[in-house]
Every structure is written in structure tokens, then in C-alpha cells.
Motif scaffolding. Structure first.
Motif, PDB file in Angstrom:
ATOM      1  N   GLU A  94      -4.893 -52.693 -26.510  1.00 13.02           N
ATOM      2  CA  GLU A  94      -5.909 -52.802 -25.467  1.00 13.02           C
ATOM      3  C   GLU A  94      -6.982 -53.786 -25.923  1.00 13.02           C
ATOM      4  O   GLU A  94      -7.556 -53.649 -26.997  1.00 13.02           O
ATOM      5  N   VAL A 140      -3.261 -57.492 -16.596  1.00  9.05           N
ATOM      6  CA  VAL A 140      -4.559 -57.073 -16.072  1.00  9.05           C
ATOM      7  C   VAL A 140      -4.326 -55.902 -15.132  1.00  9.05           C
ATOM      8  O   VAL A 140      -3.397 -55.910 -14.321  1.00  9.05           O
ATOM      9  N   TRP A 151     -15.620 -61.425 -24.187  1.00 14.13           N
ATOM     10  CA  TRP A 151     -15.868 -61.999 -22.871  1.00 14.13           C
ATOM     11  C   TRP A 151     -17.289 -62.561 -22.816  1.00 14.13           C
ATOM     12  O   TRP A 151     -18.205 -62.031 -23.429  1.00 14.13           O
ATOM     13  N   TYR A 198       0.632 -60.480 -21.431  1.00 14.79           N
ATOM     14  CA  TYR A 198      -0.725 -60.000 -21.152  1.00 14.79           C
ATOM     15  C   TYR A 198      -0.783 -59.500 -19.721  1.00 14.79           C
ATOM     16  O   TYR A 198      -0.241 -60.143 -18.808  1.00 14.79           O
ATOM     17  N   LEU A 248      -7.704 -55.252 -19.702  1.00 19.54           N
ATOM     18  CA  LEU A 248      -6.779 -56.280 -20.180  1.00 19.54           C
ATOM     19  C   LEU A 248      -5.989 -55.713 -21.352  1.00 19.54           C
ATOM     20  O   LEU A 248      -6.569 -55.219 -22.323  1.00 19.54           O
ATOM     21  N   TRP A 249      -4.660 -55.770 -21.263  1.00 16.75           N
ATOM     22  CA  TRP A 249      -3.782 -55.250 -22.306  1.00 16.75           C
ATOM     23  C   TRP A 249      -2.801 -56.333 -22.738  1.00 16.75           C
ATOM     24  O   TRP A 249      -2.491 -57.257 -21.992  1.00 16.75           O
ATOM     25  N   LYS A 250      -2.284 -56.160 -23.955  1.00 19.50           N
ATOM     26  CA  LYS A 250      -1.282 -57.073 -24.493  1.00 19.50           C
ATOM     27  C   LYS A 250      -0.086 -56.276 -24.994  1.00 19.50           C
ATOM     28  O   LYS A 250      -0.245 -55.214 -25.596  1.00 19.50           O
ATOM     29  N   TYR A 271     -12.776 -65.417 -21.542  1.00 24.46           N
ATOM     30  CA  TYR A 271     -12.388 -64.562 -22.663  1.00 24.46           C
ATOM     31  C   TYR A 271     -11.888 -65.438 -23.798  1.00 24.46           C
ATOM     32  O   TYR A 271     -10.982 -66.253 -23.615  1.00 24.46           O
ATOM     33  N   LEU A 279      -6.066 -65.999 -13.206  1.00 25.43           N
ATOM     34  CA  LEU A 279      -5.961 -66.052 -14.658  1.00 25.43           C
ATOM     35  C   LEU A 279      -5.467 -67.423 -15.071  1.00 25.43           C
ATOM     36  O   LEU A 279      -4.467 -67.913 -14.549  1.00 25.43           O
TER      37      LEU A 279
END
Length: 349
Positions: free
Chosen positions: A322, A300, A71, A298, A310-312, A64, A339
Motif C-alpha cells: 500500500e 487506484v 504526494w 499499480y 494507491l496500491w502496488k 506522486y 494517471l
């Protein structure tokens, strides 16, 4: 075992072929000249279906790009049998995959599980994998982290002489600082497998996990200056699962467990308890892994349809974003991922 502390050990790079050295020198020169500050996230070995003891494993390997928010499929995963329950870290600008288990047919028609102590690295400039010096012990469901350029393999479970021997939950820790040799350092205070770990503030933190069927709610950290492990007074909530994420963000530990995110101060007293300083909306999926980057958290997770997401989150103001989902299959039931974040510079794959 007494130790002078891994931070004092000298680092040594294995000599490679002349062609590889030439490529590496050009790549490193390019990296030094580039002012790029973006990162890439690599995801390895997504598992789809099965159970922890009998998973269906794929050698998936994808990347990513944080800057492009995209990705892509990275070059092929390691050669050889597919493995799961391994650990992964980054050191010397390479991806290190350590240990894990490999399943193969048994002599009587069953399945034989082989615990691994092998180590391989991926050179993102050359695009190939290379075997490295094996660890001293077989390990699975363990953690690998890098602190001050030294690679640590922590805890987990394994066998001393192969699949036919009794399974051991380890509290041992070994380090690799170069020179082709792993060294043992002081043991953790508890034996742990299926736990979480992170690095922050010059320390290595480990939390949770299990040993001999018992849940471990304790948190401890390793200090290179003292060369010892020390308890953190705060504990994880009771009946905490063995699949969760741990990240060091804004000088605190963020514990990501499904739909809850707890924040733990590393100097809390025993009477204190984790606080829910980060709110998760009911519409967001459960999260099971986490890492911190530039003060942001971050995470998952997976949706009700088992699609990976995957979010932040920005903890100070609790704002969420998102990000594009990984390329993994949507029918995955059990997903074991690794990761890693690497400073990106130029074209890699």
C-alpha cells in the motif's frame, strides 16, 4: 482511409518563444546528464460528488514521487472552465489533456453540455499550460495513448456541431505526430465510449466500453506495422462494467475490476477465458484504474469512506504494497482521474 502508419510520420516540435526554448534546452540537457530512473505520477481533475452526466468538478492537479513516496500539489491546472471526462497522455516530456466536456448554464435555466476537441499541454519544467492544435472531432469518455512518440485519440462520444446536435459514439481514431496537424487513421472495429486502453508489445489495446447502451466485451488491438485493428479472441466477462482498468504487464493484459483482477493472454483462443492469476484480499478496497511500470501493477481505488488509495502488486509472487494515498478529499463520491507516468529528473514543480 489508407495510411502509411503513424510510426513513419515525421515529428515536428512547435517553435516557442526564445525564453521558452532556452529553458527547454537547459532542462533537456539536465535530463540527458542525469541517470535518474524514477518516475512521477500525475493525477488530474478529481471529481467529487454528482453523477457522470452532472458531476461536481475540481481542477485538482497533484504529483506522486515514486522515489520519495510522497504526494504534493502540482502547479495550477488549466485555465478556463472546469472540465471532466477528458483524456490524458504524455508526449515529448509534457502532459497532454484532450477533449472532455464543459458544463455551463443554459438559456432556460438548465445546463448545457459542450463537448470539447481542444488540447492543452503542461510543461513540467516551466510549470505552465499551453494550448495546442485541436483534434478533428469532439471527444469525451475516450482514451489517449502514446506509441512510438505518436499521440492517439481513440473512440469516445461527441457531437459533430455542438451540444444541440445528436450524440455520436465514435470508432474513429486520430493521431498527432507533430507539425500542428491531426490525421485520421483506420477506425476501430467497434464504436466505444467509457472503455479502457493500454500500450504494450508495440500495440495499442482497447477493451470493453459501451455504444448506444450496449456493452462491448470485445478486445482489439492496433498494429502500426499493419496499420489496422485486429480482434483478440478472448473477451471480457459478461456484464462487465464500463469503469475498469487495463494494463499490459509481463506480456499479458491485466483487467482490474473492483475486487477482481483477471489476466488475459493476447493470443488466447475463443474458448479460453480470463484467469484470476492475481489474488485480491478481502480487506483491500475495490480498484477501478490501473497502469504497469517496470513489470509491476499499480492500481487506484477507493475505500468504503470514498477515500482514494494507491496500491502496488508484483504479479509473479503476488505481493502487495500500500502506497501513500493521494491528497484528494475524503468525501468524493464519484472520482474520475487521469494517471500518467513521467521519467523524473531534477526538481520539477
Amino acid at each position: 482511409m489508407a495510411s502509411a502508419g503513424p510510426s513513419n510520420r515525421k515529428r515536428h516540435r512547435h517553435p516557442g518563444s526564445a525564453d521558452e526554448d532556452s529553458h527547454r534546452k537547459r532542462a533537456m540537457t539536465k535530463q540527458r546528464e542525469c541517470s535518474c530512473k524514477s518516475y512521477n505520477l500525475y493525477m488530474l481533475g478529481v471529481v467529487g460528488g454528482g453523477t457522470k452526466r452532472s458531476p461536481t468538478v475540481t481542477n485538482d492537479f497533484q504529483r506522486y514521487d515514486f522515489e520519495a513516496k510522497k504526494w504534493s500539489q502540482a502547479r495550477s491546472f488549466m485555465d478556463g472552465p472546469k472540465r471532466t471526462r477528458f483524456a490524458v497522455a504524455t508526449r515529448d516530456d509534457a502532459i497532454w489533456v484532450l477533449g472532455g466536456v464543459v458544463e455551463k448554464p443554459g438559456t432556460s435555466g438548465g445546463v448545457q453540455i459542450r463537448y470539447e476537441k481542444s488540447v492543452s499541454t503542461y510543461n513540467r519544467y516551466l510549470g505552465h499550460w499551453k494550448p495546442r492544435s485541436a483534434m478533428k472531432n469532439t471527444r469525451a469518455d475516450f482514451c489517449a495513448v502514446v506509441l512510438q512518440g505518436v499521440l492517439y485519440a481513440i473512440g469516445g462520444e461527441g457531437t459533430d456541431r455542438g451540444a444541440e446536435h445528436e450524440l455520436i459514439t465514435r470508432n474513429s481514431v486520430e493521431v498527432y505526430a507533430g507539425g500542428g496537424t491531426w490525421h485520421l487513421i483506420p477506425r476501430m472495429l467497434y464504436s466505444r465510449s467509457s472503455f479502457a486502453s493500454c500500450v504494450g508489445g508495440g500495440r495499442i489495446y482497447v477493451a470493453g466500453g459501451a455504444a448506444d447502451g450496449d456493452y462491448k466485451g470485445s478486445i482489439e488491438y492496433y498494429s502500426t506495422a499493419r496499420d489496422q485493428w485486429t480482434y483478440v479472441a478472448a473477451r471480457l466477462p459478461d456484464a462487465f462494467p464500463t469503469s475498469f482498468g487495463l494494463a499490459f504487464v509481463n506480456e499479458k493484459l491485466a483487467v482490474v475490476n473492483g475486487g477482481e483482477i483477471s489476466v488475459i493472454s493476447t493470443d488466447m483462443t475463443a474458448a479460453d477465458s480470463p484467469k484470476s492469476e492475481i489474488s485480491v484480499a478481502s480487506s483491500q478496497p475495490p480498484f477501478y484504474d490501473a497502469f504497469a511500470l517496470d513489470g509491476e501493477l499499480y492500481m487506484v481505488g477507493r475505500t468504503a469512506k470514498n477515500s482514494m488509495v494507491l496500491w502496488k502488486c508484483r504479479p509473479p509472487d503476488n505481493t502487495w504494497e500500500e502506497l501513500p494515498p493521494p491528497l484528494s478529499p475524503s468525501d468524493s463520491n464519484v472520482m474520475r482521474i487521469a494517471l500518467i507516468k513521467i521519467r523524473a529528473c531534477g526538481n520539477e514543480d
